[in-house]
Each structure stands twice: as C-alpha cells, then as structure tokens.
Design an enzyme around this catalytic site. Structure first.
Site, PDB file in Angstrom:
ATOM      1  N   ASP A  37      -6.686  -6.805   3.979  1.00 43.71           N
ATOM      2  CA  ASP A  37      -7.782  -6.137   3.256  1.00 43.71           C
ATOM      3  C   ASP A  37      -8.694  -7.189   2.635  1.00 43.71           C
ATOM      4  OD1 ASP A  37      -9.236  -4.048   1.937  1.00 43.71           O
ATOM      5  OD2 ASP A  37      -8.131  -4.511   0.103  1.00 43.71           O
TER       6      ASP A  37
ATOM      7  N   TYR B 296       0.824  -1.214   0.000  1.00 42.35           N
ATOM      8  CA  TYR B 296       0.000   0.000   0.000  1.00 42.35           C
ATOM      9  C   TYR B 296       0.856   1.261   0.000  1.00 42.35           C
ATOM     10  CZ  TYR B 296      -4.730  -1.787   0.831  1.00 42.35           C
ATOM     11  OH  TYR B 296      -5.965  -2.367   0.711  1.00 42.35           O
TER      12      TYR B 296
ATOM     13  N   LYS C  62       2.763 -15.262   2.780  1.00 49.20           N
ATOM     14  CA  LYS C  62       3.023 -16.044   1.576  1.00 49.20           C
ATOM     15  C   LYS C  62       4.535 -16.287   1.511  1.00 49.20           C
ATOM     16  CE  LYS C  62       1.643 -17.823  -2.422  1.00 49.20           C
ATOM     17  NZ  LYS C  62       0.791 -19.015  -2.544  1.00 49.20           N
TER      18      LYS C  62
ATOM     19  N   ASP D 235      -3.258 -18.078   0.550  1.00 49.37           N
ATOM     20  CA  ASP D 235      -4.226 -18.772  -0.313  1.00 49.37           C
ATOM     21  C   ASP D 235      -4.955 -19.855   0.477  1.00 49.37           C
ATOM     22  OD1 ASP D 235      -1.769 -20.082  -0.139  1.00 49.37           O
ATOM     23  OD2 ASP D 235      -1.780 -20.814  -2.206  1.00 49.37           O
TER      24      ASP D 235
ATOM     25  N   ASP E  99     -12.635  -8.743   4.152  1.00 48.43           N
ATOM     26  CA  ASP E  99     -13.882  -8.737   3.373  1.00 48.43           C
ATOM     27  C   ASP E  99     -14.482 -10.139   3.330  1.00 48.43           C
ATOM     28  OD1 ASP E  99     -13.725  -6.027   2.711  1.00 48.43           O
ATOM     29  OD2 ASP E  99     -14.180  -6.369   0.592  1.00 48.43           O
TER      30      ASP E  99
HETATM   31  C1  IPM Z   1     -10.638  -0.980   3.580  1.00 51.63           C
HETATM   32  C2  IPM Z   1     -10.799  -0.382   2.208  1.00 51.63           C
HETATM   33  C3  IPM Z   1      -9.620   0.541   1.927  1.00 51.63           C
HETATM   34  C4  IPM Z   1      -8.362  -0.300   1.959  1.00 51.63           C
HETATM   35  C5  IPM Z   1      -9.724   1.334   0.626  1.00 51.63           C
HETATM   36  C6  IPM Z   1     -11.007   2.125   0.533  1.00 51.63           C
HETATM   37  C7  IPM Z   1      -8.539   2.236   0.413  1.00 51.63           C
HETATM   38  O1  IPM Z   1     -10.932  -1.386   1.260  1.00 51.63           O
HETATM   39  O2  IPM Z   1     -10.580  -0.207   4.563  1.00 51.63           O
HETATM   40  O3  IPM Z   1     -10.582  -2.205   3.680  1.00 51.63           O
HETATM   41  O4  IPM Z   1      -7.985  -0.915   0.951  1.00 51.63           O
HETATM   42  O5  IPM Z   1      -7.729  -0.349   3.005  1.00 51.63           O
HETATM   43 MG    MG Z   2     -11.102  -3.338   2.068  1.00 56.04          MG
END
Ligand code: IPM
Ligand code: MG
Length: 357
Positions: A248, A142, A192, A224, A252
């Site tokens: 990240d 990042y 990884k 993975d 999700d």
């Molecule tokens: C998160 C989001 C952010 C990230 C984006 C919006 C920059 O996906 O907070 O998970 O990638 O960290």
């Molecule tokens: Mg995210």
C-alpha cells in the site's frame, strides 16, 4: 465479444472518473465490434447512504456475475466518524476479500511525455522507471485477527495482527515470478525480516518458490531500504513483491515519483472469478464534483481490464496509445500541468482520449 462490467463508482471523484472510463470503453467496443454491458452498484460511502452498508449484498452478487469490476474510489470526510465496520473503506476491503482478489498489480512507469512532471532529479529520471508492484491484497495486518481497541491496565490500547500463512505467500510469489517472466525477469521481495516473524516466513517461502524460477533473478530488501531505493534509483526494480501494508505504502510512493498519483492504474485478481480494476489514487473529496480530476489512471485501468480479464491485448494497447497521444499533444489535467500545455478538466481529458482512439 460480449462482456458484462460491474461499475462501482463509489465516492468523491469516483463517479466522474468512472464516467470517463466508460466513455473510453464504449468507444473501444464500437471500434472493435464488442459489446460491453454495464451494471452499476453501490459501494463505500454511497452505499452507506443508499443501503446502510458499505458493501450491500446486492453489490456482491452483481460483482460475482460480472466478467469484470470497474471501481472509482471510496471514502470521504462525511463518513469519517462512523464505526470501523461502517467506514467506506470497509466496502473496498470486503469486496477484495469476498471475491478472493489476493493479487494486486500496480505498474508504475515514467512516460516520456510526462518527464517534466517527474519528481526525481533529472539524472535519476534519465535512468528510467518501469516497475510493477505485486501487492498481496487479502491478508496481513489489514485482515489479521485479533484486532481491536480496548482498555489494558487502564490505558486505551489499539492492536492489529500481522499474519501470513505459507499458502498465502506462495500464491502471491507465484504471481510475481510469472509477471517477471513477461517483463525483465527480476523480482525484489520486500519485507522486514530483521524485525518481524511474518516477514521471516515470507522470505523463507519466497526463496523456496524461487527454486521453480531459476531463470528469474531474486533479491530481498527490507521495506525501509526499499522506500529509500525507490527515490534513489528506481531503475533497479522490475517486479516488487510485497505484502499488503508495505505494498500500500510503496505503491503510492512509486506512483507519485512518476509525476502524479492520477496516472497509475491497478488490477486485482484472484484464482478465479472476475478481476477488479481501479486507479490507485483515492476519492479526493477536496476536488470532487469540480471536473478537475485526472481520469487517466481510471482509463488506464480499463486497458488493464481488457488485457488481463478479456484477453483483448490489441484493444488495451490502443487505449494506452490514445492516452499517450493526448499527453504528447499537450493536454494536461491540473495535477500534471506544466507551463505551455493546455489544461483540461476531467471530462475534457476523457474526450481527448476518445478522439484519439
Ligand atoms: C489502496 C487504498 C486502500 C488500501 C484503502 C482505501 C482501504 O489506499 O487501494 O491503496 O489501503 O488498500
Ligand atoms: Mg493505498
């Protein structure tokens, strides 16, 4: 207690969900005799439009002088074509970096009230899911340099740098081990290292740190495999310790299998200074302004703020209980709707939580 909270509503559904969170915080303050003072500042696309910068200096100084920061979401198609420095997301990444918020805590759990919304097979869900992703937030690919898009041998070429130093790994590993001690004392470090040098160092440093945490069970998993294990048997995880990009993605995944991205809160903290609290979902521009967004992740982020930044455990518990009660009473937003339940909008769901406080 008097506390100042800097609100960064941002874009898309950000303002609507933050409004519900504020309502819940105000009700909590009233109930417990606290005073929360709210300041609002611009971030993301709203800040690009209003101040020509996704993170104006005025926002940074307001955040620095607050006791906590409460953020909605950033981004939207309107700003997609701008240069990388001018993207709304840059505002979020920069505030994390400027305030040194290197530790991102993302708890994911399966609420019994929402068992019907869970995406997992019933026998897998029955084993339970209650984990915390501890994601490093200010390093990795990042922020790594060099990065860019340039022409090499006549071809447009894009590149980024995945990089961690041992100190960055140590401080996030420390957060994960400490978090595990307050939970079920298990840390799974995800990387990884079969391919990446930065992951090899990650694993080495985590193993060194573990010597001080012999009471915590440490395991290692390639990312993975971790992505696969999360759907195959999430009950095996307690704390997942991982870097910025893997965290990240896995957070999700961990959240959506519980039923909805709209339910999961997060906290970002550093060594000192205010923490930042935000739902893990994005700005959902497709549903913005229609009063259909789920405000619960944002409301639960307020509970994390009270618990972690203000030491208000009882207040935080009450908010979490009120959320669960609203769900148990059959109220749902569109994203978690099930047959036989009553569908509410963003504001309606906020009201139900406030009523139950
Ligand atoms: C998160 C989001 C952010 C990230 C984006 C919006 C920059 O996906 O907070 O998970 O990638 O960290
Ligand atoms: Mg995210």
């Amino acid at each position: 207690m008097k506390k100042t909270i800097c609100l960064l509503p941002g874009d898309g559904i950000g303002p609507e969900i933050i409004a519900q969170g504020v309502k819940v915080l105000e009700a909590t303050a009233e109930k417990f005799g606290h005073e929360f003072v709210f300041e609002t500042a611009l971030i993301g696309g709203a800040a690009i439009d209003g101040a020509g910068d996704p993170l104006p200096e005025a926002t940074v100084s307001k955040c620095r002088s607050a006791d906590a920061i409460y953020l909605g979401a950033v981004g939207g198609p309107k700003w997609d074509k701008l240069s990388p420095e001018m993207r709304p997301e840059k505002g979020l990444l920069r505030i994390r970096k400027e305030l040194g918020l290197f530790a991102n805590l993302r708890p994911a759990m399966l609420l019994p009230e929402l068992a019907g919304a869970c995406l997992l097979r019933a026998d897998i869900a029955a084993k339970g899911l209650d984990l915390m992703v501890v994601r490093e937030l200010t390093g990795d690919v990042y922020f790594g340099e060099p990065r860019g898009i340039e022409t090499r041998d006549g071809l447009r070429t894009g590149y980024n740098t995945m990089i961690y130093n041992e100190e960055e790994i140590r401080r996030i590993a420390w957060v994960a081990f400490e978090a595990a001690r307050k939970r079920r004392s298990k840390v799974c470090s995800v990387e990884k290292s079969n391919v990446l040098e930065s992951s090899r160092l990650w694993k080495e440093v985590v193993m060194e740190m573990h010597r001080e945490y012999a009471d915590v069970e440490l395991s290692h998993m390639y990312v993975d495999n971790a992505a696969m294990q999360l759907v195959r048997d999430p009950s095996q995880f307690d704390v997942i310790l991982t870097g910025n990009i893997f965290g990240d993605i896995l957070s999700d995944e961990a959240s959506v299998i519980t039923g909805s991205l709209g339910m999961l809160p997060s906290a970002s903290t550093g060594a000192s200074g205010p923490g930042l609290f935000e739902p893990i979902h994005g700005s959902a521009p497709d549903i913005a302004g229609r009063d259909v967004a789920n405000p619960l992740a944002t409301i639960l982020s307020a509970a994390m703020m009270l618990r972690l930044s203000f030491d208000m455990a009882e207040e935080a518990d009450q908010i979490e209980k009120a959320v669960r009660k609203a769900l148990a009473d059959g109220f749902r937003t569109a994203d978690i709707m099930e047959p036989g339940k009553e569908m509410l909008g963003c504001k309606g769901m906020g009201d139900k939580v406030v009523e139950r406080l």
